[in-house]
Design a protein around this motif. Structure first.
Motif, mmCIF file in Angstrom:
data_model
loop_
_atom_site.group_PDB
_atom_site.id
_atom_site.type_symbol
_atom_site.label_atom_id
_atom_site.label_comp_id
_atom_site.label_asym_id
_atom_site.label_seq_id
_atom_site.Cartn_x
_atom_site.Cartn_y
_atom_site.Cartn_z
ATOM 1 N N LEU A 16 34.151 -29.406 27.967
ATOM 2 C CA LEU A 16 33.118 -29.527 28.994
ATOM 3 C C LEU A 16 32.340 -28.229 29.143
ATOM 4 O O LEU A 16 31.097 -28.230 29.191
ATOM 5 C CB LEU A 16 33.758 -29.916 30.330
ATOM 6 C CG LEU A 16 32.839 -29.871 31.559
ATOM 7 C CD1 LEU A 16 31.695 -30.870 31.410
ATOM 8 C CD2 LEU A 16 33.632 -30.142 32.835
ATOM 9 N N LEU A 17 33.064 -27.102 29.194
ATOM 10 C CA LEU A 17 32.404 -25.806 29.327
ATOM 11 C C LEU A 17 31.524 -25.520 28.108
ATOM 12 O O LEU A 17 30.415 -24.996 28.242
ATOM 13 C CB LEU A 17 33.452 -24.706 29.484
ATOM 14 C CG LEU A 17 34.264 -24.726 30.782
ATOM 15 C CD1 LEU A 17 35.373 -23.681 30.732
ATOM 16 C CD2 LEU A 17 33.374 -24.491 31.992
ATOM 17 N N ALA A 18 32.019 -25.876 26.935
ATOM 18 C CA ALA A 18 31.250 -25.643 25.717
ATOM 19 C C ALA A 18 29.967 -26.458 25.716
ATOM 20 O O ALA A 18 28.903 -25.969 25.309
ATOM 21 C CB ALA A 18 32.095 -25.974 24.488
ATOM 22 N N VAL A 19 30.048 -27.705 26.168
ATOM 23 C CA VAL A 19 28.851 -28.549 26.237
ATOM 24 C C VAL A 19 27.843 -27.955 27.218
ATOM 25 O O VAL A 19 26.630 -27.925 26.946
ATOM 26 C CB VAL A 19 29.225 -29.986 26.648
ATOM 27 C CG1 VAL A 19 27.970 -30.799 26.965
ATOM 28 C CG2 VAL A 19 30.011 -30.671 25.536
ATOM 29 N N VAL A 20 28.331 -27.450 28.355
ATOM 30 C CA VAL A 20 27.450 -26.796 29.328
ATOM 31 C C VAL A 20 26.778 -25.587 28.688
ATOM 32 O O VAL A 20 25.563 -25.370 28.848
ATOM 33 C CB VAL A 20 28.251 -26.367 30.579
ATOM 34 C CG1 VAL A 20 27.404 -25.469 31.488
ATOM 35 C CG2 VAL A 20 28.724 -27.593 31.347
ATOM 36 N N PHE A 21 27.568 -24.807 27.943
ATOM 37 C CA PHE A 21 27.008 -23.616 27.287
ATOM 38 C C PHE A 21 25.928 -24.001 26.279
ATOM 39 O O PHE A 21 24.850 -23.405 26.248
ATOM 40 C CB PHE A 21 28.121 -22.835 26.586
ATOM 41 C CG PHE A 21 27.681 -21.505 26.056
ATOM 42 C CD1 PHE A 21 27.891 -20.352 26.796
ATOM 43 C CD2 PHE A 21 27.038 -21.390 24.828
ATOM 44 C CE1 PHE A 21 27.472 -19.117 26.325
ATOM 45 C CE2 PHE A 21 26.609 -20.165 24.349
ATOM 46 C CZ PHE A 21 26.835 -19.027 25.095
ATOM 47 N N ILE A 22 26.211 -25.002 25.465
ATOM 48 C CA ILE A 22 25.266 -25.422 24.428
ATOM 49 C C ILE A 22 23.973 -25.949 25.051
ATOM 50 O O ILE A 22 22.871 -25.625 24.593
ATOM 51 C CB ILE A 22 25.907 -26.483 23.521
ATOM 52 C CG1 ILE A 22 27.036 -25.853 22.698
ATOM 53 C CG2 ILE A 22 24.865 -27.113 22.593
ATOM 54 C CD1 ILE A 22 27.879 -26.850 21.942
ATOM 55 N N LEU A 23 24.098 -26.748 26.116
ATOM 56 C CA LEU A 23 22.916 -27.318 26.754
ATOM 57 C C LEU A 23 22.043 -26.236 27.391
ATOM 58 O O LEU A 23 20.809 -26.271 27.278
ATOM 59 C CB LEU A 23 23.329 -28.365 27.793
ATOM 60 C CG LEU A 23 23.930 -29.661 27.232
ATOM 61 C CD1 LEU A 23 24.365 -30.581 28.368
ATOM 62 C CD2 LEU A 23 22.914 -30.376 26.332
ATOM 63 N N GLN A 24 22.683 -25.267 28.071
ATOM 64 C CA GLN A 24 21.880 -24.216 28.694
ATOM 65 C C GLN A 24 21.256 -23.324 27.632
ATOM 66 O O GLN A 24 20.128 -22.849 27.793
ATOM 67 C CB GLN A 24 22.723 -23.407 29.699
ATOM 68 C CG GLN A 24 23.847 -22.567 29.127
ATOM 69 C CD GLN A 24 23.400 -21.221 28.589
ATOM 70 O OE1 GLN A 24 22.430 -20.641 29.084
ATOM 71 N NE2 GLN A 24 24.081 -20.728 27.556
ATOM 72 N N ALA A 25 21.976 -23.092 26.517
ATOM 73 C CA ALA A 25 21.406 -22.287 25.434
ATOM 74 C C ALA A 25 20.198 -22.992 24.832
ATOM 75 O O ALA A 25 19.166 -22.358 24.568
ATOM 76 C CB ALA A 25 22.465 -22.026 24.359
ATOM 77 N N LEU A 26 20.317 -24.307 24.619
ATOM 78 C CA LEU A 26 19.199 -25.066 24.064
ATOM 79 C C LEU A 26 18.009 -25.026 25.013
ATOM 80 O O LEU A 26 16.852 -24.867 24.571
ATOM 81 C CB LEU A 26 19.625 -26.513 23.818
ATOM 82 C CG LEU A 26 18.542 -27.460 23.287
ATOM 83 C CD1 LEU A 26 18.000 -26.959 21.954
ATOM 84 C CD2 LEU A 26 19.097 -28.875 23.140
ATOM 85 N N ALA A 27 18.260 -25.144 26.314
ATOM 86 C CA ALA A 27 17.173 -25.123 27.298
ATOM 87 C C ALA A 27 16.466 -23.767 27.318
ATOM 88 O O ALA A 27 15.227 -23.695 27.305
ATOM 89 C CB ALA A 27 17.716 -25.454 28.686
ATOM 90 N N ILE A 28 17.245 -22.690 27.307
ATOM 91 C CA ILE A 28 16.654 -21.352 27.370
ATOM 92 C C ILE A 28 15.943 -21.008 26.066
ATOM 93 O O ILE A 28 14.816 -20.484 26.066
ATOM 94 C CB ILE A 28 17.733 -20.303 27.699
ATOM 95 C CG1 ILE A 28 18.211 -20.492 29.146
ATOM 96 C CG2 ILE A 28 17.197 -18.881 27.497
ATOM 97 C CD1 ILE A 28 19.324 -19.564 29.557
ATOM 98 N N PHE A 29 16.591 -21.302 24.930
ATOM 99 C CA PHE A 29 15.949 -21.045 23.639
ATOM 100 C C PHE A 29 14.650 -21.837 23.500
ATOM 101 O O PHE A 29 13.649 -21.338 22.978
ATOM 102 C CB PHE A 29 16.886 -21.403 22.492
ATOM 103 C CG PHE A 29 17.999 -20.409 22.266
ATOM 104 C CD1 PHE A 29 17.972 -19.162 22.853
ATOM 105 C CD2 PHE A 29 19.078 -20.732 21.458
ATOM 106 C CE1 PHE A 29 18.994 -18.245 22.645
ATOM 107 C CE2 PHE A 29 20.105 -19.827 21.233
ATOM 108 C CZ PHE A 29 20.059 -18.581 21.835
#
Length: 204
Positions: free
Chosen positions: A148-161
């Motif tokens: 779950l934490l990894a998915v949150v990290f990936i989604l926020q990284a995709l949004a910011i990038f």
């Protein structure tokens, strides 16, 4: 449940701190347009699934075999975050915004970004040290919490990038005018990492 909100704040600080990934997205967007920058953002975010797999499977296996190892990993992770913070604070944060990249196809940009992320051992090390700090051991289902934490990290990284890519022209012009802006971002991120490491290391 893990502390998702605190994790999200820390993850955003990491993603926003100037580094190879977001600098590449920015410069690719400046050199070849928003679409190219967005494809690079997608590539780097896709590569994070590899590090997620290593972190989730590795941590879950260690805890299952050696339950006492959790506390060792906790303090080791805290020490690593403090080290990362100090290193970030000492970084010169030099950012070259010169859009001199040779134009390449979008598919090549994507796979270059994926491979660059996968082959970066610092990302794997960070995931292994970072994710377990937010896992609630009493709640059980450690692997699912980390996922779950990894998915949150990936989604926020995709949004910011993606935001960096979309506004690459504006962001690039800003960093050209404000040469010290990257340094301030690094200092803010460094302080956040040091504070997070201290918080994790101290008893509740």
């Amino acid at each position: 449940m893990p502390d998702v909100f605190l994790f999200l704040i820390a993850a955003m600080m990491l993603t926003l701190a100037p580094g190879p990934d977001n600098i590449y997205v920015l410069t690719r967007g400046i050199a070849q347009g928003k679409k190219a920058g967005l494809v690079a953002a997608l590539g780097f975010s896709s590569g994070l699934f590899f590090h997620t797999l290593l972190a989730v499977l590795g941590f879950a296996a260690i805890i299952k075999a050696y339950p006492a190892a959790y506390h060792f990993l906790q303090y080791a992770g805290a020490a690593y975050l403090v080290y990362l913070g100090i290193r970030t604070l000492r970084s010169a944060a030099s950012m070259s915004m010169e859009a001199t990249m040779t134009p390449v196809s979008l598919s090549r940009i994507y796979w270059q970004s994926v491979i660059a992320n996968i082959l970066n051992p610092k990302v794997t090390l960070f995931f292994i040290a970072f994710l377990p700090q937010f896992v609630n051991m009493q709640a059980g289902h450690v692997a699912w919490q980390m996922l779950l934490l990894a998915v949150v990290f990936i989604l926020q990284a995709l949004a910011i990038f993606s935001a960096i890519a979309f506004f690459s022209g504006i962001v690039g012009a800003y960093f050209k005018r404000q040469a010290r802006a990257a340094l301030y971002l690094n200092r803010l991120a460094g302080c956040a990492f040091v504070g997070l490491g201290i918080r994790i290391a101290l008893p509740e």
